[in-house]
Scaffold this motif. Sequence first.
Motif, PDB file in Angstrom:
ATOM      1  N   PHE A 115       0.875  -1.282  -0.144  1.00 18.12           N
ATOM      2  CA  PHE A 115       0.314   0.145   0.098  1.00 18.12           C
ATOM      3  C   PHE A 115       1.019   1.217  -0.029  1.00 18.12           C
ATOM      4  O   PHE A 115       0.420   2.533  -0.782  1.00 18.12           O
ATOM      5  CB  PHE A 115      -0.337  -0.273   1.483  1.00 18.12           C
ATOM      6  N   SER A 116       1.846   1.203   0.714  1.00 20.58           N
ATOM      7  CA  SER A 116       2.730   2.930   1.361  1.00 20.58           C
ATOM      8  C   SER A 116       3.792   2.648  -0.586  1.00 20.58           C
ATOM      9  O   SER A 116       3.966   3.653  -0.577  1.00 20.58           O
ATOM     10  CB  SER A 116       3.676   2.182   2.261  1.00 20.58           C
ATOM     11  N   GLU A 117       3.619   1.514  -1.264  1.00 16.50           N
ATOM     12  CA  GLU A 117       4.581   1.279  -2.575  1.00 16.50           C
ATOM     13  C   GLU A 117       2.905   2.332  -3.904  1.00 16.50           C
ATOM     14  O   GLU A 117       4.351   2.851  -4.192  1.00 16.50           O
ATOM     15  CB  GLU A 117       5.222   0.636  -3.088  1.00 16.50           C
ATOM     16  N   LYS A 118       2.676   1.433  -3.132  1.00 20.74           N
ATOM     17  CA  LYS A 118       1.514   1.767  -5.021  1.00 20.74           C
ATOM     18  C   LYS A 118       0.762   2.937  -4.760  1.00 20.74           C
ATOM     19  O   LYS A 118      -0.219   2.742  -5.142  1.00 20.74           O
ATOM     20  CB  LYS A 118       1.413   0.289  -5.307  1.00 20.74           C
ATOM     21  N   GLY A 119       0.212   2.998  -3.719  1.00 23.39           N
ATOM     22  CA  GLY A 119      -0.860   2.851  -2.895  1.00 23.39           C
ATOM     23  C   GLY A 119      -2.296   1.510  -2.899  1.00 23.39           C
ATOM     24  O   GLY A 119      -1.681   1.284  -3.454  1.00 23.39           O
ATOM     25  N   ALA A 179      -5.389   1.447  -4.046  1.00 16.66           N
ATOM     26  CA  ALA A 179      -6.279   1.485  -5.921  1.00 16.66           C
ATOM     27  C   ALA A 179      -5.231   0.545  -6.409  1.00 16.66           C
ATOM     28  O   ALA A 179      -5.564  -0.071  -7.301  1.00 16.66           O
ATOM     29  CB  ALA A 179      -6.376   3.020  -6.457  1.00 16.66           C
ATOM     30  N   ALA A 180      -3.717   0.468  -6.331  1.00 14.12           N
ATOM     31  CA  ALA A 180      -3.295  -0.198  -7.420  1.00 14.12           C
ATOM     32  C   ALA A 180      -2.660  -1.100  -6.944  1.00 14.12           C
ATOM     33  O   ALA A 180      -2.531  -2.356  -7.651  1.00 14.12           O
ATOM     34  CB  ALA A 180      -1.767   1.053  -8.106  1.00 14.12           C
ATOM     35  N   ALA A 181      -2.872  -1.323  -5.644  1.00 17.13           N
ATOM     36  CA  ALA A 181      -2.141  -2.535  -5.291  1.00 17.13           C
ATOM     37  C   ALA A 181      -3.445  -3.332  -5.799  1.00 17.13           C
ATOM     38  O   ALA A 181      -4.912  -3.418  -5.450  1.00 17.13           O
ATOM     39  CB  ALA A 181      -2.030  -2.972  -4.043  1.00 17.13           C
ATOM     40  N   SER A 182      -3.372  -4.736  -5.334  1.00 20.09           N
ATOM     41  CA  SER A 182      -3.958  -6.208  -5.348  1.00 20.09           C
ATOM     42  C   SER A 182      -4.053  -7.226  -4.247  1.00 20.09           C
ATOM     43  O   SER A 182      -2.926  -7.502  -3.942  1.00 20.09           O
ATOM     44  CB  SER A 182      -3.744  -6.908  -7.001  1.00 20.09           C
ATOM     45  N   THR A 183      -5.206  -7.755  -4.239  1.00 15.89           N
ATOM     46  CA  THR A 183      -5.404  -8.543  -2.987  1.00 15.89           C
ATOM     47  C   THR A 183      -3.667  -9.986  -3.061  1.00 15.89           C
ATOM     48  O   THR A 183      -3.552 -10.317  -2.582  1.00 15.89           O
ATOM     49  CB  THR A 183      -5.962  -9.514  -2.727  1.00 15.89           C
ATOM     50  N   SER A 184      -3.271 -10.258  -5.028  1.00 18.15           N
ATOM     51  CA  SER A 184      -3.190 -11.148  -5.323  1.00 18.15           C
ATOM     52  C   SER A 184      -1.306 -10.992  -5.319  1.00 18.15           C
ATOM     53  O   SER A 184      -0.516 -11.642  -4.279  1.00 18.15           O
ATOM     54  CB  SER A 184      -3.523 -11.569  -6.654  1.00 18.15           C
ATOM     55  N   GLU A 185      -1.089  -9.286  -5.192  1.00 20.03           N
ATOM     56  CA  GLU A 185       0.196  -9.309  -5.410  1.00 20.03           C
ATOM     57  C   GLU A 185       0.376  -9.637  -3.430  1.00 20.03           C
ATOM     58  O   GLU A 185       1.874  -9.846  -3.318  1.00 20.03           O
ATOM     59  CB  GLU A 185       0.199  -7.774  -5.146  1.00 20.03           C
ATOM     60  N   ILE A 186      -0.235  -8.571  -2.442  1.00 19.73           N
ATOM     61  CA  ILE A 186      -0.284  -9.173  -0.469  1.00 19.73           C
ATOM     62  C   ILE A 186      -0.092 -10.527  -0.335  1.00 19.73           C
ATOM     63  O   ILE A 186       0.619 -10.650   0.533  1.00 19.73           O
ATOM     64  CB  ILE A 186      -1.878  -8.337  -0.083  1.00 19.73           C
ATOM     65  N   ALA A 187      -0.876 -10.742  -0.888  1.00 23.13           N
ATOM     66  CA  ALA A 187      -0.841 -12.177  -1.026  1.00 23.13           C
ATOM     67  C   ALA A 187       0.168 -13.243  -1.117  1.00 23.13           C
ATOM     68  O   ALA A 187       1.027 -14.364  -0.437  1.00 23.13           O
ATOM     69  CB  ALA A 187      -2.201 -13.949  -1.586  1.00 23.13           C
ATOM     70  N   LYS A 188       0.867 -13.419  -2.316  1.00 22.56           N
ATOM     71  CA  LYS A 188       2.014 -13.648  -2.350  1.00 22.56           C
ATOM     72  C   LYS A 188       3.346 -13.369  -1.553  1.00 22.56           C
ATOM     73  O   LYS A 188       4.016 -13.172  -1.860  1.00 22.56           O
ATOM     74  CB  LYS A 188       2.315 -12.178  -4.056  1.00 22.56           C
ATOM     75  N   LYS A 189       3.389 -11.403  -1.116  1.00 18.33           N
ATOM     76  CA  LYS A 189       4.326 -10.668  -0.712  1.00 18.33           C
ATOM     77  C   LYS A 189       3.895 -11.746   0.555  1.00 18.33           C
ATOM     78  O   LYS A 189       5.631 -11.735   1.452  1.00 18.33           O
ATOM     79  CB  LYS A 189       3.971  -9.841  -0.984  1.00 18.33           C
ATOM     80  N   LEU A 215       2.633   6.322   7.776  1.00 15.90           N
ATOM     81  CA  LEU A 215       2.333   7.791   7.503  1.00 15.90           C
ATOM     82  C   LEU A 215       1.529   8.090   6.517  1.00 15.90           C
ATOM     83  O   LEU A 215       0.888   8.268   5.523  1.00 15.90           O
ATOM     84  CB  LEU A 215       3.555   8.244   8.125  1.00 15.90           C
ATOM     85  N   LYS A 216       2.573   7.752   5.429  1.00 10.67           N
ATOM     86  CA  LYS A 216       2.404   7.350   3.829  1.00 10.67           C
ATOM     87  C   LYS A 216       0.877   7.125   3.394  1.00 10.67           C
ATOM     88  O   LYS A 216       0.132   7.335   2.204  1.00 10.67           O
ATOM     89  CB  LYS A 216       3.332   6.038   2.910  1.00 10.67           C
ATOM     90  N   ILE A 217       0.583   5.471   3.778  1.00  8.35           N
ATOM     91  CA  ILE A 217      -0.604   5.084   3.411  1.00  8.35           C
ATOM     92  C   ILE A 217      -1.593   5.285   3.581  1.00  8.35           C
ATOM     93  O   ILE A 217      -2.687   6.649   3.048  1.00  8.35           O
ATOM     94  CB  ILE A 217      -0.750   3.702   4.358  1.00  8.35           C
ATOM     95  N   ILE A 218      -1.078   6.003   5.487  1.00  8.30           N
ATOM     96  CA  ILE A 218      -2.354   7.756   5.411  1.00  8.30           C
ATOM     97  C   ILE A 218      -2.810   8.743   4.260  1.00  8.30           C
ATOM     98  O   ILE A 218      -3.731   9.150   3.933  1.00  8.30           O
ATOM     99  CB  ILE A 218      -2.447   7.576   7.179  1.00  8.30           C
TER     100      ILE A 218
END
Length: 219
Positions: free
Chosen positions: A35-39, A41-51, A125-128
Motif C-alpha cells: 500500500f505504501s509503495e503503490k497506493g 487503488a493500485a495494490a492487488s490482494t494477489s500481490e499482497i498474498a504473494k508477498k 504515514l505514507k498510506i494515511i
Amino acid sequence: MSEQEWLKEIFEQGKKDQKVSEKQIKIIEAAVEIFSEKGYAAASTSEIAKKAGVAEGTIFRHYRTKKDLLYSIITPTLLKIVFPVVAKTFIKQVLVKHEDLSFDEIIRKMLFNRYNFVKNNTPLLKIILQEIAFHDEMKMQFQEAFMDHAYNKLIEVVEYYQAKGEIIDIPTKSVIRMVVTTIFGFLIMRFIIVPESEWNDEEEIELTIQFIMNGLSKK
C-alpha cells in the motif's frame, strides 16, 4: 523490536479482545509495504498474498474486502496515535509542566517528539497521506482525534505564552495552525517527499524552530 513485533503491537492496540494469528501479521506486514509503495487503488490482494506467502483466499478469510484490510492497518494505527501517543506520550512529554519551559523549548520538544514518531512509522504515514483524501471516515477519525485529545491542551499552552508576552497576540487557532503545519511540512518533506536528500536533521530541526519563533516572537 522487529517490524513483525511492532505490527502485532499496533494491531493489538485496536483489537485487544481479538486473537491475531501469525498469518494475519504476515498479511498486514505485506499490505503495509505494498500500500505504501503503490497506493491502495493500485495494490492487488494477489500481490499482497504473494508477498505474505499465503493463498489469496486466506486474505478473504480474515478480511472480507481490500478496504477491510486497509482499515485493519489504519484503525489500530489511529488508536496508537490517539491514545498512547497523543493522549499520553505527546501531551505528557511535550505539554505537561510547560510552565517550566520557554515557548521555543516547547516547540523543540514537539518537533523531536513528532520527528521520532514519523521516523518509526513512515510506511503507515505514507498510506494515511495517500488515502485520507479519498476516505471520509478516515478523515473524520483524524479530526476527532485531534480535537478531542490535543486541541484544547494546545490552546491552553498557547494562551499561557501569549499572556507571558513570549509570543504575539494573534488568534490562538492561527498560532496552532502555523506551528502544526510548519512541523508536519518539514516531516513530510524529510520522510515522504525527498527522503533521499542529504539531510542534516539536527540543523534542519533548529532552522525550523528559528523559522517558527521568528514569526511568533514579540520583536
